[in-house]
Structures are given as structure tokens and as C-alpha cells.
Design a protein around this motif. Sequence first.
Motif, mmCIF file in Angstrom:
data_model
loop_
_atom_site.group_PDB
_atom_site.id
_atom_site.type_symbol
_atom_site.label_atom_id
_atom_site.label_comp_id
_atom_site.label_asym_id
_atom_site.label_seq_id
_atom_site.Cartn_x
_atom_site.Cartn_y
_atom_site.Cartn_z
ATOM 1 N N LEU A 1 -3.798 11.821 -1.778
ATOM 2 C CA LEU A 1 -4.989 10.977 -1.684
ATOM 3 C C LEU A 1 -5.748 10.960 -3.012
ATOM 4 C CD1 LEU A 1 -6.410 11.781 1.881
ATOM 5 C CD2 LEU A 1 -5.527 9.590 1.061
ATOM 6 N N ALA A 2 -5.853 12.115 -3.651
ATOM 7 C CA ALA A 2 -6.556 12.176 -4.937
ATOM 8 C C ALA A 2 -5.855 11.304 -5.974
ATOM 9 C CB ALA A 2 -6.634 13.627 -5.416
ATOM 10 N N LEU A 3 -4.534 11.384 -6.024
ATOM 11 C CA LEU A 3 -3.780 10.585 -6.994
ATOM 12 C C LEU A 3 -3.783 9.104 -6.628
ATOM 13 C CD1 LEU A 3 -0.786 13.025 -7.579
ATOM 14 C CD2 LEU A 3 -2.557 12.405 -9.231
ATOM 15 N N ALA A 4 -3.776 8.808 -5.327
ATOM 16 C CA ALA A 4 -3.833 7.403 -4.897
ATOM 17 C C ALA A 4 -5.174 6.782 -5.291
ATOM 18 C CB ALA A 4 -3.623 7.310 -3.390
ATOM 19 N N MET A 5 -6.276 7.544 -5.154
ATOM 20 C CA MET A 5 -7.588 7.044 -5.573
ATOM 21 C C MET A 5 -7.617 6.801 -7.086
ATOM 22 S SD MET A 5 -9.388 6.706 -2.819
ATOM 23 C CE MET A 5 -7.830 6.212 -2.067
ATOM 24 N N THR B 1 -7.840 2.922 -9.557
ATOM 25 C CA THR B 1 -8.658 2.547 -10.718
ATOM 26 C C THR B 1 -7.827 1.861 -11.801
ATOM 27 O OG1 THR B 1 -8.342 4.668 -11.868
ATOM 28 C CG2 THR B 1 -10.145 4.546 -10.269
ATOM 29 N N LEU B 2 -6.510 1.923 -11.683
ATOM 30 C CA LEU B 2 -5.641 1.377 -12.725
ATOM 31 C C LEU B 2 -5.036 0.024 -12.362
ATOM 32 C CD1 LEU B 2 -3.712 4.665 -13.650
ATOM 33 C CD2 LEU B 2 -5.759 3.739 -14.758
ATOM 34 N N VAL B 3 -4.969 -0.287 -11.064
ATOM 35 C CA VAL B 3 -4.322 -1.538 -10.650
ATOM 36 C C VAL B 3 -5.348 -2.665 -10.580
ATOM 37 C CG1 VAL B 3 -2.581 -0.278 -9.343
ATOM 38 C CG2 VAL B 3 -4.643 -1.066 -8.177
ATOM 39 N N ALA B 4 -4.850 -3.891 -10.574
ATOM 40 C CA ALA B 4 -5.732 -5.059 -10.503
ATOM 41 C C ALA B 4 -6.392 -5.146 -9.131
ATOM 42 C CB ALA B 4 -4.929 -6.329 -10.778
ATOM 43 N N PRO B 5 -7.706 -5.393 -9.078
ATOM 44 C CA PRO B 5 -8.387 -5.510 -7.781
ATOM 45 C C PRO B 5 -7.820 -6.668 -6.952
ATOM 46 C CG PRO B 5 -9.967 -5.296 -9.576
ATOM 47 C CD PRO B 5 -8.620 -5.520 -10.204
ATOM 48 N N PHE B 6 -7.760 -6.453 -5.648
ATOM 49 C CA PHE B 6 -7.308 -7.459 -4.678
ATOM 50 C C PHE B 6 -5.850 -7.891 -4.871
ATOM 51 C CE2 PHE B 6 -11.874 -8.319 -5.609
ATOM 52 C CZ PHE B 6 -12.390 -7.774 -4.436
ATOM 53 N N SER B 7 -5.090 -7.084 -5.603
ATOM 54 C CA SER B 7 -3.657 -7.362 -5.721
ATOM 55 C C SER B 7 -2.926 -6.728 -4.544
ATOM 56 C CB SER B 7 -3.110 -6.799 -7.035
ATOM 57 O OG SER B 7 -3.216 -5.377 -7.047
ATOM 58 N N SER B 8 -1.662 -7.141 -4.364
ATOM 59 C CA SER B 8 -0.892 -6.562 -3.256
ATOM 60 C C SER B 8 -0.692 -5.061 -3.466
ATOM 61 C CB SER B 8 0.471 -7.261 -3.134
ATOM 62 O OG SER B 8 1.202 -7.157 -4.346
ATOM 63 N N GLU B 9 -0.590 -4.630 -4.727
ATOM 64 C CA GLU B 9 -0.452 -3.206 -5.021
ATOM 65 C C GLU B 9 -1.733 -2.458 -4.663
ATOM 66 O OE1 GLU B 9 1.160 -0.337 -8.656
ATOM 67 O OE2 GLU B 9 0.695 -2.450 -9.027
ATOM 68 N N CYS B 10 -2.879 -3.085 -4.907
ATOM 69 C CA CYS B 10 -4.168 -2.490 -4.555
ATOM 70 C C CYS B 10 -4.277 -2.307 -3.044
ATOM 71 C CB CYS B 10 -5.295 -3.386 -5.067
ATOM 72 S SG CYS B 10 -6.946 -2.867 -4.533
ATOM 73 N N TYR B 11 -3.937 -3.345 -2.292
ATOM 74 C CA TYR B 11 -3.998 -3.251 -0.834
ATOM 75 C C TYR B 11 -2.995 -2.234 -0.307
ATOM 76 C CZ TYR B 11 -7.007 -7.378 -0.724
ATOM 77 O OH TYR B 11 -8.054 -8.254 -0.904
ATOM 78 N N SER B 12 -1.828 -2.177 -0.958
ATOM 79 C CA SER B 12 -0.822 -1.197 -0.543
ATOM 80 C C SER B 12 -1.353 0.221 -0.688
ATOM 81 C CB SER B 12 0.449 -1.374 -1.386
ATOM 82 O OG SER B 12 1.411 -0.409 -1.048
ATOM 83 N N LEU B 13 -2.047 0.500 -1.799
ATOM 84 C CA LEU B 13 -2.629 1.826 -2.017
ATOM 85 C C LEU B 13 -3.739 2.125 -1.015
ATOM 86 C CD1 LEU B 13 -2.742 1.827 -5.912
ATOM 87 C CD2 LEU B 13 -1.476 3.448 -4.504
ATOM 88 N N LEU B 14 -4.546 1.108 -0.696
ATOM 89 C CA LEU B 14 -5.622 1.307 0.271
ATOM 90 C C LEU B 14 -5.068 1.646 1.658
ATOM 91 C CD1 LEU B 14 -8.078 -1.567 -0.721
ATOM 92 C CD2 LEU B 14 -8.502 0.883 -0.897
ATOM 93 N N PHE B 15 -4.064 0.905 2.074
ATOM 94 C CA PHE B 15 -3.475 1.178 3.383
ATOM 95 C C PHE B 15 -2.708 2.500 3.369
ATOM 96 C CE2 PHE B 15 -4.282 -3.321 4.307
ATOM 97 C CZ PHE B 15 -4.687 -3.234 5.634
ATOM 98 N N TYR B 16 -2.138 2.843 2.208
ATOM 99 C CA TYR B 16 -1.475 4.143 2.089
ATOM 100 C C TYR B 16 -2.493 5.270 2.303
ATOM 101 C CZ TYR B 16 0.536 8.245 -0.193
ATOM 102 O OH TYR B 16 0.956 9.516 -0.465
ATOM 103 N N ALA B 17 -3.648 5.154 1.642
ATOM 104 C CA ALA B 17 -4.694 6.170 1.794
ATOM 105 C C ALA B 17 -5.172 6.243 3.243
ATOM 106 C CB ALA B 17 -5.867 5.849 0.867
ATOM 107 N N PHE B 18 -5.282 5.085 3.881
ATOM 108 C CA PHE B 18 -5.705 5.058 5.287
ATOM 109 C C PHE B 18 -4.659 5.727 6.171
ATOM 110 C CE2 PHE B 18 -6.139 2.580 9.358
ATOM 111 C CZ PHE B 18 -7.297 3.216 9.777
#
Length: 319
Positions: free
Chosen positions: A268-272, A276-293
Amino acid sequence: MEKFDWKFTIRVNIMILKIAGLWPKGTEIYKFNCYTLYSIFSLNVFINIHNFFQAVNIVFVYTDLETIATLIFMIMTELLSSFKVYCFVRNIATLKKLMVKLDKKIFQPRNDQQRDLIRPNLNSWKYIYVVFWIPVITTLVLLAIYPIMDGSVKEYRLPLSAWYPYNTKTSPSYEITYCYQIVSVWFLAITNLNMDMFSAALMMYIGTQCDILCDDLRNLSTSADGEYAKKLLDCIQHHKTIVKFATQSNNFFSDVALGQFFATTVSLALAMFELTLVAPFSSECYSLLFYAFSMTVENFLYCWFGNEVELKVSLMISF
């Protein structure tokens, strides 16, 4: 009264574990047969070999902070899954015995009132099982499609950074490797989900048995003089059986829970950080958010069902 089938609630869970190679038929354990060979093949090809290729890649990208952060949090999750598989296979004989114990008369609800009493516990497990699928599937879909969505598929970018002993920048090696990564990640995540839910099911069963025992203790006062002593002895025996069931269950998932909380905290720490490095609202960003969830829900399972057991045991002791 018709015998209550405890395993009916988790039938889908067991079926998926069986498909993954983690649940031999019936009450059997692993033997030298086709199913064991299938288990060795599936678990090694889609988990261990997949993890190996990602781990080796650390040697080649250790100077790239973004890539190494992505690799480490994914590897932590995948190593945790490998550890859970190891614990599951090592304890399969115990887990089979626990399922057999559930069918014994002492664990059966005594009347329709007790069946109604335990139904909310069984339903809560089913609801959480369904809800848990949502972030996991969403994460997997986004992970599979984000190279396509951001156009990096044209540059032969794979969903996950990994090293392979061949060139993945050419066709059809790229397409084959792409599909292999997706199948491996789906296999690993769904296997992980169902192992966690099986642990939650064991805690749920302990809680329902505490409910049944508490109901038996409440009704002791209404028993006739000749039946009081017999019912009290039955309650004592039931309590001893629950404690033994809980001890054997705890022996299985105590190490798993320790690994779960450690690996999840790091991931979770590394995912957060990765967010900060990926583009906001990109599919990679959403993937990380759902991963953290998804990781948070995994921890929630052990906390929620463990707390339920603790509360029911406290209520049982108060009698």
C-alpha cells in the motif's frame, strides 16, 4: 430434521479453489494422480514462474525509481500469494478434516430457530464475498487494458515490467507474453481472493457455532430436571469441540495473517507512492486506486471476521 449443509454457503469458493488446483476431490489430500500433476503445473506456471521473471527484472531496472517501486509492490503481493498457496497446500489435510467436522452432529443446529439465528452470519459472508470480487475484477481489467488505453501497446509495453529470456519487442513473442502475464495475474488474484475468503469462512463457522452454543445455554433453564444435566454436558462437549476447531483453524491462518498484514502495508505504501508518478485519471491511476482498495478489503476480512469471533466468544463466556 434435515441435515444442515455448512459447505453449501461456500460452494463457489471451494469450486474455484478446486479449479486452481488447491482442493483435491472430496475428503482426499494430494496423492500421485492427475489432479496433483495439474496442481503442480498450474501453480508453478501461473504463480511461481511468473513471480520469478518479475523478481529477476529488479537486477536490470534497479536504477529506475519508478519502475523499481512498481516492481516491488507487485512482487510483494505475488510473494504473499505464493506463501498463502504454500500454507494452504501444507495444511490441506487439516482443512479437509475441519470441513468433515462441520458435518458432525454436534455442530448441527438443533431446531429451525437456530437455523434462523445463524443465517445472517452465513449471508454476511456471501455478501462480502460478492463485494470483494468487484475491486479485484476492476483492478485486473484495468491492468490488462491500460497499455492499450494509453497507446503504449504500440511500443510493445507489457502490463507488468518483467525480464524474459527472449525478445518481447517483436511479434508474436509480445502478444504471447502479454497474454501470459494477464492469465497469470488473473489466476494469482482470484486464487488469492478465494484463499482469503476460505479463511474468513472458517472464522464465520466458529462464530455461528458460538451462536448455537449460546442459544443452547439460554434454553437450559427451560429444560426438565432429567434433561438439564444431559444438555449441560452436551454444551460442555460442544464448547470443547469449538475450541479445538478454532485452534486448528488458527494454526492454519495465523502465519497467513501475519504475512498478509506485513506485505499489504509495504504494498500500500509503494502503491501510494506510485500514484504520485502516474498521470491523473489514467487507466493506470484507476488500476492503482482499485488495487489499494482491494488490499484494504483483504485486511478488512481478517479484522471483521476475527472481531466477530471475539465478540461472540465474549458473549459465550458471559453465560
